[in-house]
Design a protein around this motif. Structure first.
Motif, PDB file in Angstrom:
ATOM      1  N   HIS A   1       0.863  -1.189   0.000  1.00 61.76           N
ATOM      2  CA  HIS A   1       0.000   0.000   0.000  1.00 61.76           C
ATOM      3  C   HIS A   1       0.892   1.230   0.000  1.00 61.76           C
ATOM      4  O   HIS A   1       2.018   1.187   0.508  1.00 61.76           O
ATOM      5  CB  HIS A   1      -0.905  -0.008   1.234  1.00 61.76           C
ATOM      6  N   TRP A   2       0.393   2.338  -0.560  1.00 62.68           N
ATOM      7  CA  TRP A   2       1.235   3.532  -0.626  1.00 62.68           C
ATOM      8  C   TRP A   2       1.583   4.069   0.767  1.00 62.68           C
ATOM      9  O   TRP A   2       2.668   4.641   0.960  1.00 62.68           O
ATOM     10  CB  TRP A   2       0.581   4.630  -1.456  1.00 62.68           C
ATOM     11  N   ILE A   3       0.695   3.874   1.751  1.00 67.30           N
ATOM     12  CA  ILE A   3       1.004   4.315   3.113  1.00 67.30           C
ATOM     13  C   ILE A   3       2.205   3.535   3.658  1.00 67.30           C
ATOM     14  O   ILE A   3       3.048   4.087   4.377  1.00 67.30           O
ATOM     15  CB  ILE A   3      -0.226   4.142   4.037  1.00 67.30           C
ATOM     16  N   CYS A   4       2.291   2.261   3.301  1.00 68.41           N
ATOM     17  CA  CYS A   4       3.432   1.440   3.728  1.00 68.41           C
ATOM     18  C   CYS A   4       4.728   1.977   3.122  1.00 68.41           C
ATOM     19  O   CYS A   4       5.780   1.989   3.778  1.00 68.41           O
ATOM     20  CB  CYS A   4       3.210  -0.015   3.336  1.00 68.41           C
ATOM     21  N   TRP A   5       4.655   2.407   1.867  1.00 64.63           N
ATOM     22  CA  TRP A   5       5.831   3.028   1.239  1.00 64.63           C
ATOM     23  C   TRP A   5       6.224   4.298   1.982  1.00 64.63           C
ATOM     24  O   TRP A   5       7.405   4.545   2.251  1.00 64.63           O
ATOM     25  CB  TRP A   5       5.553   3.361  -0.223  1.00 64.63           C
ATOM     26  N   LEU A   6       5.237   5.109   2.329  1.00 62.82           N
ATOM     27  CA  LEU A   6       5.499   6.373   3.010  1.00 62.82           C
ATOM     28  C   LEU A   6       6.216   6.134   4.332  1.00 62.82           C
ATOM     29  O   LEU A   6       7.148   6.866   4.691  1.00 62.82           O
ATOM     30  CB  LEU A   6       4.186   7.117   3.255  1.00 62.82           C
ATOM     31  N   LEU A   7       5.824   5.094   5.046  1.00 63.36           N
ATOM     32  CA  LEU A   7       6.419   4.789   6.342  1.00 63.36           C
ATOM     33  C   LEU A   7       7.898   4.404   6.235  1.00 63.36           C
ATOM     34  O   LEU A   7       8.673   4.643   7.153  1.00 63.36           O
ATOM     35  CB  LEU A   7       5.656   3.652   7.030  1.00 63.36           C
ATOM     36  N   CYS A   8       8.265   3.779   5.125  1.00 66.63           N
ATOM     37  CA  CYS A   8       9.667   3.328   5.015  1.00 66.63           C
ATOM     38  C   CYS A   8      10.385   3.991   3.837  1.00 66.63           C
ATOM     39  O   CYS A   8      11.369   3.449   3.331  1.00 66.63           O
ATOM     40  CB  CYS A   8       9.721   1.809   4.916  1.00 66.63           C
ATOM     41  N   SER A   9       9.920   5.160   3.426  1.00 62.58           N
ATOM     42  CA  SER A   9      10.551   5.857   2.296  1.00 62.58           C
ATOM     43  C   SER A   9      11.984   6.272   2.621  1.00 62.58           C
ATOM     44  O   SER A   9      12.801   6.481   1.717  1.00 62.58           O
ATOM     45  CB  SER A   9       9.723   7.091   1.904  1.00 62.58           C
ATOM     46  N   GLY A  10      12.297   6.395   3.921  1.00 58.36           N
ATOM     47  CA  GLY A  10      13.653   6.784   4.310  1.00 58.36           C
ATOM     48  C   GLY A  10      14.621   5.628   4.436  1.00 58.36           C
ATOM     49  O   GLY A  10      15.817   5.826   4.709  1.00 58.36           O
ATOM     50  N   ILE A  11      14.135   4.408   4.229  1.00 60.85           N
ATOM     51  CA  ILE A  11      15.013   3.230   4.307  1.00 60.85           C
ATOM     52  C   ILE A  11      15.665   3.042   2.936  1.00 60.85           C
ATOM     53  O   ILE A  11      15.219   2.247   2.108  1.00 60.85           O
ATOM     54  CB  ILE A  11      14.213   1.984   4.732  1.00 60.85           C
ATOM     55  N   PHE A  12      16.713   3.794   2.689  1.00 63.39           N
ATOM     56  CA  PHE A  12      17.332   3.837   1.361  1.00 63.39           C
ATOM     57  C   PHE A  12      18.250   2.653   1.101  1.00 63.39           C
ATOM     58  O   PHE A  12      18.670   2.420  -0.024  1.00 63.39           O
ATOM     59  CB  PHE A  12      18.119   5.151   1.200  1.00 63.39           C
TER      60      PHE A  12
END
Length: 315
Positions: free
Chosen positions: A76-87
């Motif tokens: 889900h896009w919210i899941c992406w938002l939560l870990c967007s900083g895990i580069f």
């Protein structure tokens, strides 16, 4: 290979229907020998609250920092938002959100997730075409969720009715979604029932049916009806076809791909006249056999997802 799946769609007592396709896919991928851990964020739909996302944010970072997982699979896009900083981890995003077609802030965040993930899985073919053209060099695949054909398979209609304590002599239409969900457009079928049915059919309404009973309802009915204003894929369409039952559907999700011949049902405009005509033309099934193409079976779609994981690690 080690995968961390993050989702806010997972079956619960509050919503037994929510995200069954995600749970099935994870189980099927595990059967291939892949280590697949799940972080399930309990949203309001599944009996949780917004605080669950805050807890998940810290949990995801701790696990991602300490763990051996090579790929984070976001459902889900919210899941992406939560870990967007895990580069430092590879990310695969499956786009399940039919709300994309409504525009607004959801489409904005979905588009960002698509842009910045290492690979993207679309369950909707139209979305797949749009973004494959926009990002031709990106790892983008069309992989709709698979159907568990062990659960959803043809049964004797009389036995299915008996299991559900239904009248064996009556004919049934099955509307699998909750009539309280406005986007499912149940009022159109309710209007048909009041004005044009004339007691020919009884209607089975969804909303509180367990996943285990869903195949029995599909096998007990003469036709499944889905009239949604929007869908991303259309799981109930595939599941009904797997049970050998035709479907009447509006032209949303991938319905037109699945209902590819007259014996599989009919695609209609969302109006009373079109619905009535389609019901009057319900095909008579002489044999009890699946109407679902093999490429949409759960094991086939799981193999495609695993193949994409391997492509992500190589790239």
């Amino acid at each position: 290979m080690n995968i961390l799946t993050i989702t806010n769609m997972w079956p619960s007592e509050a919503s037994p229907w929510l995200g069954t396709f995600v749970k099935q896919q994870v189980s099927s991928i595990k059967e291939t020998g892949i280590d697949n851990e799940v972080i399930n964020i309990r949203s309001k739909k599944s009996g949780g609250n917004n605080f669950s996302y805050i807890i998940a944010f810290f949990k995801i970072f701790i696990i991602a920092f300490r763990s051996k997982y090579q790929i984070i699979h976001l459902q889900h896009w919210i899941c992406w938002l939560l870990c967007s900083g895990i580069f430092w981890k590879k990310k695969v995003y499956t786009v399940h959100e039919g709300e994309f077609f409504l525009g607004g802030y959801r489409k904005f965040f979905i588009s960002l997730a698509i842009k910045y993930c290492d690979a993207v899985i679309f369950v909707n073919h139209k979305m797949y075409q749009i973004y494959k053209k926009k990002y031709p060099s990106k790892l983008i695949r069309f992989i709709p969720c698979g159907v568990d054909t062990k659960a959803f398979s043809p049964q004797n209609s009389t036995k299915a009715k008996k299991h559900l304590s239904l009248d064996s002599n009556s004919r049934y239409l099955f509307f699998p979604a909750s009539p309280n969900r406005l986007e499912k457009n149940a009022q159109l079928l309710q209007q048909w029932d009041e004005e044009l049915n004339d007691k020919r059919y009884k209607i089975l309404w969804g909303g509180s049916i367990s996943y285990q009973d869903m195949p029995h309802y599909m096998n007990a009915c003469d036709v499944l009806i889905t009239l949604s204003h929007y869908e991303s894929d259309g799981m109930v369409v595939k599941e009904s076809l797997a049970c050998g039952k035709p479907v009447i559907s509006t032209d949303v999700g991938n319905s037109r791909r699945y209902i590819s011949s007259s014996n599989k049902g009919k695609i209609i405009e969302p109006n009373l006249s079109a619905l009535n005509q389609a019901i009057n033309q319900i095909p008579t099934q002489n044999t009890v056999a699946s109407l679902l193409e093999s490429e949409y079976k759960l094991n086939c779609t799981a193999e495609k997802v695993v193949h994409l994981y391997r492509e992500v690690l190589i790239k």
